[in-house]
Design a protein around this motif. Structure first.
Motif, mmCIF file in Angstrom:
data_model
loop_
_atom_site.group_PDB
_atom_site.id
_atom_site.type_symbol
_atom_site.label_atom_id
_atom_site.label_comp_id
_atom_site.label_asym_id
_atom_site.label_seq_id
_atom_site.Cartn_x
_atom_site.Cartn_y
_atom_site.Cartn_z
ATOM 1 N N LEU A 259 1.192 2.422 -12.417
ATOM 2 C CA LEU A 259 0.006 2.927 -13.284
ATOM 3 C C LEU A 259 0.329 4.194 -13.898
ATOM 4 O O LEU A 259 0.136 4.615 -14.898
ATOM 5 N N GLU A 260 1.081 4.829 -12.996
ATOM 6 C CA GLU A 260 1.424 6.304 -13.456
ATOM 7 C C GLU A 260 2.555 6.363 -14.007
ATOM 8 O O GLU A 260 3.245 7.509 -14.476
ATOM 9 N N SER A 261 3.589 5.398 -14.202
ATOM 10 C CA SER A 261 4.879 5.625 -14.822
ATOM 11 C C SER A 261 4.762 5.826 -16.523
ATOM 12 O O SER A 261 3.887 5.689 -16.862
ATOM 13 N N LYS A 262 5.915 6.527 -16.622
ATOM 14 C CA LYS A 262 6.140 6.708 -18.253
ATOM 15 C C LYS A 262 6.338 5.459 -18.947
ATOM 16 O O LYS A 262 6.262 5.670 -20.168
ATOM 17 N N GLU A 263 6.680 4.457 -18.243
ATOM 18 C CA GLU A 263 7.225 3.202 -19.041
ATOM 19 C C GLU A 263 6.005 2.357 -19.126
ATOM 20 O O GLU A 263 5.432 1.818 -18.097
ATOM 21 N N LYS A 264 5.452 2.265 -20.309
ATOM 22 C CA LYS A 264 4.414 1.127 -20.938
ATOM 23 C C LYS A 264 4.252 0.009 -20.105
ATOM 24 O O LYS A 264 3.318 -0.558 -19.401
ATOM 25 N N TYR A 265 5.489 -0.791 -20.088
ATOM 26 C CA TYR A 265 5.637 -2.098 -19.463
ATOM 27 C C TYR A 265 5.389 -2.013 -18.070
ATOM 28 O O TYR A 265 4.743 -3.189 -17.692
ATOM 29 N N ARG A 266 5.817 -1.126 -17.420
ATOM 30 C CA ARG A 266 5.375 -1.289 -16.103
ATOM 31 C C ARG A 266 3.977 -0.887 -15.684
ATOM 32 O O ARG A 266 3.364 -1.564 -14.992
ATOM 33 N N GLN A 267 3.341 0.028 -16.466
ATOM 34 C CA GLN A 267 1.918 0.150 -16.491
ATOM 35 C C GLN A 267 1.008 -1.137 -16.660
ATOM 36 O O GLN A 267 0.116 -1.450 -16.130
ATOM 37 N N GLN A 268 1.524 -1.813 -17.691
ATOM 38 C CA GLN A 268 0.893 -3.134 -18.391
ATOM 39 C C GLN A 268 0.881 -4.167 -17.196
ATOM 40 O O GLN A 268 0.219 -4.901 -16.858
ATOM 41 N N CYS A 269 2.248 -4.318 -16.715
ATOM 42 C CA CYS A 269 2.534 -5.174 -15.534
ATOM 43 C C CYS A 269 1.778 -4.943 -14.244
ATOM 44 O O CYS A 269 1.274 -5.776 -13.574
ATOM 45 N N ALA A 270 1.535 -3.665 -14.038
ATOM 46 C CA ALA A 270 0.673 -3.064 -12.964
ATOM 47 C C ALA A 270 -0.543 -3.747 -13.301
ATOM 48 O O ALA A 270 -1.433 -4.112 -12.152
ATOM 49 N N VAL A 271 -1.238 -3.663 -14.202
ATOM 50 C CA VAL A 271 -2.657 -3.914 -14.558
ATOM 51 C C VAL A 271 -2.733 -5.401 -14.238
ATOM 52 O O VAL A 271 -3.791 -5.813 -13.566
ATOM 53 N N VAL A 272 -1.755 -6.229 -14.887
ATOM 54 C CA VAL A 272 -1.975 -7.566 -14.852
ATOM 55 C C VAL A 272 -1.956 -8.092 -12.984
ATOM 56 O O VAL A 272 -2.675 -8.742 -12.745
ATOM 57 N N ALA A 273 -1.002 -7.357 -12.517
ATOM 58 C CA ALA A 273 -0.862 -7.847 -11.039
ATOM 59 C C ALA A 273 -1.923 -7.402 -10.264
ATOM 60 O O ALA A 273 -2.500 -8.059 -9.618
ATOM 61 N N LEU A 274 -2.538 -6.292 -10.582
ATOM 62 C CA LEU A 274 -3.583 -5.787 -9.874
ATOM 63 C C LEU A 274 -4.930 -6.626 -10.012
ATOM 64 O O LEU A 274 -5.582 -6.862 -9.269
ATOM 65 N N ALA A 275 -4.893 -7.179 -11.324
ATOM 66 C CA ALA A 275 -6.102 -7.831 -11.637
ATOM 67 C C ALA A 275 -5.771 -9.422 -11.070
ATOM 68 O O ALA A 275 -7.048 -10.054 -10.187
ATOM 69 N N ILE A 276 -4.801 -9.881 -10.834
ATOM 70 C CA ILE A 276 -4.599 -10.891 -9.970
ATOM 71 C C ILE A 276 -4.970 -10.813 -8.601
ATOM 72 O O ILE A 276 -5.472 -11.601 -7.652
ATOM 73 N N LEU A 277 -4.108 -10.000 -8.021
ATOM 74 C CA LEU A 277 -4.446 -9.450 -6.522
ATOM 75 C C LEU A 277 -5.927 -9.112 -6.135
ATOM 76 O O LEU A 277 -6.295 -9.505 -5.089
ATOM 77 N N THR A 278 -6.632 -8.584 -7.090
ATOM 78 C CA THR A 278 -8.090 -8.093 -6.503
ATOM 79 C C THR A 278 -9.017 -9.180 -6.706
ATOM 80 O O THR A 278 -10.197 -9.108 -6.277
ATOM 81 N N ARG A 279 -8.582 -9.898 -7.635
ATOM 82 C CA ARG A 279 -9.438 -11.057 -7.991
ATOM 83 C C ARG A 279 -9.983 -12.144 -6.775
ATOM 84 O O ARG A 279 -8.896 -12.535 -6.148
ATOM 85 N N ASP A 280 -11.010 -12.170 -6.559
ATOM 86 C CA ASP A 280 -11.463 -12.926 -5.153
ATOM 87 C C ASP A 280 -10.866 -12.721 -3.706
ATOM 88 O O ASP A 280 -10.595 -13.365 -2.886
ATOM 89 N N SER A 281 -10.488 -11.324 -3.588
ATOM 90 C CA SER A 281 -9.750 -10.785 -2.584
ATOM 91 C C SER A 281 -10.051 -9.602 -2.099
ATOM 92 O O SER A 281 -9.784 -8.342 -2.563
ATOM 93 N N PRO A 282 -11.395 -9.396 -1.267
ATOM 94 C CA PRO A 282 -11.871 -8.203 -0.705
ATOM 95 C C PRO A 282 -11.112 -7.363 0.036
ATOM 96 O O PRO A 282 -10.836 -6.092 -0.160
ATOM 97 N N ALA A 283 -9.912 -7.964 0.648
ATOM 98 C CA ALA A 283 -8.802 -7.202 1.597
ATOM 99 C C ALA A 283 -8.105 -6.745 0.555
ATOM 100 O O ALA A 283 -7.704 -5.282 0.604
ATOM 101 N N ASN A 284 -7.510 -7.214 -0.857
ATOM 102 C CA ASN A 284 -6.606 -6.648 -1.791
ATOM 103 C C ASN A 284 -7.504 -5.511 -2.510
ATOM 104 O O ASN A 284 -6.799 -4.432 -2.872
ATOM 105 N N SER A 285 -8.765 -5.645 -2.548
ATOM 106 C CA SER A 285 -9.595 -4.868 -3.424
ATOM 107 C C SER A 285 -9.581 -3.326 -2.453
ATOM 108 O O SER A 285 -9.728 -2.320 -3.212
ATOM 109 N N LYS A 286 -9.918 -3.653 -1.483
ATOM 110 C CA LYS A 286 -9.986 -2.560 -0.468
ATOM 111 C C LYS A 286 -8.745 -1.818 -0.332
ATOM 112 O O LYS A 286 -8.658 -0.510 -0.405
ATOM 113 N N ALA A 287 -7.551 -2.551 -0.342
ATOM 114 C CA ALA A 287 -6.264 -1.805 -0.283
ATOM 115 C C ALA A 287 -5.744 -1.176 -1.551
ATOM 116 O O ALA A 287 -5.709 0.015 -1.431
ATOM 117 N N ALA A 288 -6.516 -1.701 -2.670
ATOM 118 C CA ALA A 288 -6.277 -1.034 -4.007
ATOM 119 C C ALA A 288 -7.194 0.167 -4.146
ATOM 120 O O ALA A 288 -6.610 1.703 -4.379
#
Length: 154
Positions: free
Chosen positions: A12-41
Motif C-alpha cells: 500500500l506504501e509502494s510507489k508503484e500504483k499497480y502494487r497498491q491496487q493489488c494490495a487493496v484488492v487482496a486485503l479486501a478479499i482476505l479481511t472479508r468474513d475473516s476476523p483473524a485476518n482483519s485483526k492481522a491487518a
C-alpha cells in the motif's frame, strides 16, 4: 497464518500504483468474513496505510478501502479509535455523498459503516463523540450546497 498481510500492507506504501491496487484488492478479499485476518491487518498498521488511499481517483478502490477499514475496526475498539482519529468519519461521509462516482451499494455500505462506527461494542450504546462528528460533517456539507441567500445550489 502464512503471513501475507504485512507484505500487502507494505505494498500500500509502494510507489508503484499497480502494487497498491493489488494490495487493496487482496486485503479486501482476505479481511472479508475473516476476523483473524482483519485483526492481522490492524496489527500490521493497515489503517494508516489504507487511509492514504481514501482519495483514490478510482471509485471502486475507495469503496474497497472503506470496507477493509470497517472490517478492521469491527475487531477492536483501538482500531476504531485509530480510524476515527485518521479522519474516518469524514471519509465515510464523503463515500455517502459520492453518489455520482460509486455504485449505490457504496452509499449503503457507508451508511452501514457509520452506524457500526457509532455503535459502541455492538451493544446499541451510541458513541456521542462520533455522532457529533457526523453531525458537524453533515452541517458542513449542507453549507457547501447552499448559496449565500440560504437557497440550495443546483
Amino acid at each position: 497464518k502464512a503471513g501475507a498481510i504485512p507484505p500487502l500492507v507494505n505494498f500500500l506504501e509502494s510507489k508503484e500504483k499497480y502494487r497498491q491496487q493489488c494490495a487493496v484488492v487482496a486485503l479486501a478479499i482476505l479481511t472479508r468474513d475473516s476476523p483473524a485476518n482483519s485483526k492481522a491487518a490492524g496489527s500490521a498498521r493497515a489503517i494508516d496505510a489504507l487511509m492514504k488511499h481514501k482519495d483514490s481517483p478510482i471509485p471502486e478502490a475507495r469503496d474497497e478501502v472503506a470496507i477493509i477499514v470497517r472490517n478492521i475496526f469491527m475487531e477492536d475498539n483501538d482500531y476504531r479509535d485509530q480510524f476515527v482519529q485518521k479522519g474516518g468519519v469524514s471519509f465515510f461521509i464523503k463515500q455517502l455523498n459520492a453518489a455520482g462516482d460509486s455504485e449505490p451499494e457504496a452509499q449503503v455500505d457507508a451508511i452501514h459503516s457509520l452506524t457500526l462506527l457509532m455503535d459502541v461494542d455492538g451493544a446499541g450504546e451510541i458513541n456521542e463523540d462520533i455522532v457529533d462528528q457526523v453531525q458537524l460533517d453533515a452541517i458542513h456539507n449542507l453549507t457547501l450546497l447552499m448559496d449565500g441567500a440560504g437557497e440550495i445550489n443546483e
